[in-house]
Write an enzyme that holds these catalytic residues in place. Structure first.
Site, PDB file in Angstrom:
ATOM      1  N   HIS A   6      -3.367   6.806   2.940  1.00  8.40           N
ATOM      2  CA  HIS A   6      -3.798   5.453   2.583  1.00  8.40           C
ATOM      3  C   HIS A   6      -5.081   5.146   3.345  1.00  8.40           C
ATOM      4  CE1 HIS A   6      -4.033   1.292   1.857  1.00  8.40           C
ATOM      5  NE2 HIS A   6      -3.477   0.881   2.979  1.00  8.40           N
ATOM      6  N   ASN A  52     -10.075  -0.750   1.510  1.00  8.41           N
ATOM      7  CA  ASN A  52      -8.624  -0.609   1.319  1.00  8.41           C
ATOM      8  C   ASN A  52      -8.256  -1.160  -0.066  1.00  8.41           C
ATOM      9  OD1 ASN A  52      -5.855  -0.915   1.314  1.00  8.41           O
ATOM     10  ND2 ASN A  52      -5.727  -1.772   3.382  1.00  8.41           N
ATOM     11  N   CYS A  92       0.819  -1.227   0.000  1.00  9.63           N
ATOM     12  CA  CYS A  92       0.000   0.000   0.000  1.00  9.63           C
ATOM     13  C   CYS A  92       0.848   1.270   0.000  1.00  9.63           C
ATOM     14  CB  CYS A  92      -0.943  -0.026   1.188  1.00  9.63           C
ATOM     15  SG  CYS A  92      -1.795  -1.591   1.339  1.00  9.63           S
TER      16      CYS A  92
HETATM   17  N1  COA Z   1     -17.536  -9.310  12.191  1.00 12.49           N
HETATM   18  C1  COA Z   1     -17.876  -9.627  13.429  1.00 12.49           C
HETATM   19  N2  COA Z   1     -16.998 -10.043  14.374  1.00 12.49           N
HETATM   20  C2  COA Z   1     -15.728 -10.123  14.001  1.00 12.49           C
HETATM   21  C3  COA Z   1     -15.277  -9.789  12.699  1.00 12.49           C
HETATM   22  C4  COA Z   1     -16.256  -9.381  11.774  1.00 12.49           C
HETATM   23  N3  COA Z   1     -15.952  -9.042  10.512  1.00 12.49           N
HETATM   24  N4  COA Z   1     -13.956  -9.955  12.630  1.00 12.49           N
HETATM   25  C5  COA Z   1     -13.547 -10.369  13.832  1.00 12.49           C
HETATM   26  N5  COA Z   1     -14.632 -10.478  14.661  1.00 12.49           N
HETATM   27  C6  COA Z   1     -14.640 -10.867  16.074  1.00 12.49           C
HETATM   28  C7  COA Z   1     -13.479 -11.770  16.411  1.00 12.49           C
HETATM   29  O1  COA Z   1     -13.812 -13.126  16.183  1.00 12.49           O
HETATM   30  C8  COA Z   1     -13.275 -11.469  17.873  1.00 12.49           C
HETATM   31  O2  COA Z   1     -14.226 -12.170  18.623  1.00 12.49           O
HETATM   32  P1  COA Z   1     -13.779 -12.875  20.011  1.00 12.49           P
HETATM   33  O3  COA Z   1     -13.323 -11.733  20.877  1.00 12.49           O
HETATM   34  O4  COA Z   1     -15.040 -13.526  20.435  1.00 12.49           O
HETATM   35  O5  COA Z   1     -12.682 -13.818  19.634  1.00 12.49           O
HETATM   36  C9  COA Z   1     -13.625  -9.986  17.989  1.00 12.49           C
HETATM   37  O6  COA Z   1     -14.456  -9.693  16.860  1.00 12.49           O
HETATM   38  C10 COA Z   1     -12.418  -9.096  17.961  1.00 12.49           C
HETATM   39  O7  COA Z   1     -11.591  -9.498  16.853  1.00 12.49           O
HETATM   40  P2  COA Z   1     -10.253  -8.777  16.494  1.00 12.49           P
HETATM   41  O8  COA Z   1      -9.618  -9.476  15.339  1.00 12.49           O
HETATM   42  O9  COA Z   1      -9.454  -8.641  17.771  1.00 12.49           O
HETATM   43  O10 COA Z   1     -10.813  -7.357  16.034  1.00 12.49           O
HETATM   44  P3  COA Z   1     -10.118  -5.964  15.987  1.00 12.49           P
HETATM   45  O11 COA Z   1     -10.760  -5.074  16.958  1.00 12.49           O
HETATM   46  O12 COA Z   1      -8.608  -6.070  15.980  1.00 12.49           O
HETATM   47  O13 COA Z   1     -10.573  -5.476  14.525  1.00 12.49           O
HETATM   48  C11 COA Z   1      -9.662  -5.168  12.322  1.00 12.49           C
HETATM   49  C12 COA Z   1     -10.151  -6.185  13.378  1.00 12.49           C
HETATM   50  C13 COA Z   1      -9.161  -5.961  11.144  1.00 12.49           C
HETATM   51  C14 COA Z   1     -10.866  -4.326  11.911  1.00 12.49           C
HETATM   52  C15 COA Z   1      -8.564  -4.256  12.933  1.00 12.49           C
HETATM   53  O14 COA Z   1      -7.614  -5.049  13.589  1.00 12.49           O
HETATM   54  C16 COA Z   1      -7.885  -3.418  11.901  1.00 12.49           C
HETATM   55  O15 COA Z   1      -8.503  -2.650  11.173  1.00 12.49           O
HETATM   56  N6  COA Z   1      -6.545  -3.505  11.842  1.00 12.49           N
HETATM   57  C17 COA Z   1      -5.741  -2.746  10.876  1.00 12.49           C
HETATM   58  C18 COA Z   1      -5.638  -3.562   9.626  1.00 12.49           C
HETATM   59  C19 COA Z   1      -5.083  -2.777   8.478  1.00 12.49           C
HETATM   60  O16 COA Z   1      -5.157  -1.579   8.424  1.00 12.49           O
HETATM   61  N7  COA Z   1      -4.552  -3.510   7.511  1.00 12.49           N
HETATM   62  C20 COA Z   1      -4.126  -3.004   6.259  1.00 12.49           C
HETATM   63  C21 COA Z   1      -2.767  -2.456   6.319  1.00 12.49           C
HETATM   64  S1  COA Z   1      -2.334  -1.878   4.744  1.00 12.49           S
END
Ligand code: COA
Length: 336
Positions: free
Chosen positions: A258, A288, A118
């Site tokens: 980004h 994204n 990215c």
């Molecule tokens: N819908 C509903 N629940 C979801 C889910 C979805 N799409 N994805 C994950 N969950 C659940 C998980 O299973 C977890 O449940 P649990 O606590 O019972 O195990 C809970 O939600 C939290 O999951 P987690 O993975 O810890 O979520 P998070 O708060 O870290 O959010 C992202 C996930 C991906 C949205 C976040 O981490 C993020 O945006 N990170 C940055 C990624 C990024 O920018 N990447 C690109 C770089 S170029």
């Protein structure tokens, strides 16, 4: 300024998006999730996805044609094509070679791809700027394009909610009025944390030797750690780029970041103390789009009038590698 230094002009920008829209509600047909969960954590409501045989090369070609038209440079006047993609539809020939061919360029100008995920546009701009400033090449087309949707595990709700497909392009030329449009630019990488986001190629060993472990070819990401890393380093990094250009945050008109997560964008916005009007976001509609995200936000912002020309902007990207980078640019009238 160095003797024989040739300043860069940003001559044109363009973008292209697939027509198919997939909303958060649509994703509830694939797994348990909700529009509310996705939107509050990421700022995404919908994304555009390639369909049928459409791919990043088609989108890249369309964006390239638009950027070239705005620049007034004809395809046959190009001296170099650089394509940036996180995961090209084909590893070789390079996307840049496909674009060269599909633009009908019959001279054997160089064309190559860079993989900086990215941060691809900023990496491409740094490379192109070096070539133009030093007089090696004149007219350079950068195409940043991705079709992530084809490499997502559509049962993995941690990754498949985030990404969309799209392309952006930029034409850089020598500046005839002596004004440099890329006021400051910097690129970085930290390979030691590369495992935070990765995508393996799928391949098998020779049947005469021990088989290698099988890979799925999907995008894998530790979302929580990526989030923590980016919000820790990026806001301060952007302040450093601004300082390096001899400017203050208030001297710059727009932040065009980004589009990975709205909360990451807001962390940078808070650090710079920018109003919403100064921060260009379209993550709500496109998710994204990896390498394409910054040039789409730029070109669409200009097209829609949220980015007024005759202004300055900070472009910044971050992604797999981990890579990141930022540029402060002058946006002239007529680039889009
Ligand atoms: N819908 C509903 N629940 C979801 C889910 C979805 N799409 N994805 C994950 N969950 C659940 C998980 O299973 C977890 O449940 P649990 O606590 O019972 O195990 C809970 O939600 C939290 O999951 P987690 O993975 O810890 O979520 P998070 O708060 O870290 O959010 C992202 C996930 C991906 C949205 C976040 O981490 C993020 O945006 N990170 C940055 C990624 C990024 O920018 N990447 C690109 C770089 S170029």
């Amino acid at each position: 300024m160095r003797e024989n230094y040739i300043p860069v002009k940003i001559a044109g920008v363009g973008y292209s998006l697939p027509e198919t829209v997939i909303t958060n509600d649509d994703l509830t047909k694939l797994y348990e999730t909700s529009d509310e969960w996705i939107y509050t954590r990421t700022g995404i409501k919908e994304r555009r996805l390639v369909s049928g045989s459409e791919d990043a090369m088609d989108l890249g070609l369309d964006a390239a044609k638009k950027a070239l038209e705005k620049s007034g440079i004809k395809p046959e006047e190009l001296d170099l094509i650089i394509a940036a993609s996180s995961a090209p539809p084909q590893l070789y020939p390079a996307i840049a070679c496909h674009i060269q061919s599909r633009l009908g360029i019959e001279t054997d100008i160089p064309a190559f791809d860079i993989t900086a995920a990215c941060s691809g546009l900023i990496y491409g701009m740094q490379v192109a700027k070096g070539f133009i400033n030093s007089g090696i090449y004149k007219n350079i087309l950068i195409v940043a394009t991705d079709n992530n949707s084809r490499y997502l595990d559509w049962t993995d709700r941690g990754t498949s909610i985030l990404f969309g497909d799209g392309a952006g392009a930029m034409v850089l030329t020598p500046s005839s009025d002596g004004i440099e449009d890329i006021l400051s630019i910097d690129i970085k990488a930290r390979g030691s944390i590369g495992a935070l986001i990765y995508k393996d190629n799928v391949g098998k060993n020779c049947p005469l030797v021990e088989p290698c472990p099988e890979h799925d070819g999907f995008i894998h990401m530790n979302g929580k750690e990526v989030y923590k890393f980016v919000v820790t380093i990026l806001p301060q990094y952007i302040e450093e780029i601004i300082a390096k250009a001899g400017l203050k945050a208030e001297d710059i008109d727009y932040l065009i970041p980004h589009q990975a997560n709205l909360r990451i964008i807001q962390a940078i916005q808070e650090r710079l103390n920018y109003t919403d009007e100064k921060v260009i976001t379209n993550i709500k509609y496109y998710g994204n789009t990896s390498a394409a995200s910054v040039p789409i936000a730029l070109a669409e912002g200009v097209e829609k009038g949220t980015v007024k020309l005759g202004s300055t902007a900070i472009l910044c990207g971050f992604g797999a590698g981990m890579t990141w980078g930022g540029a402060i640019v002058r946006l002239r009238e007529g680039i889009c």
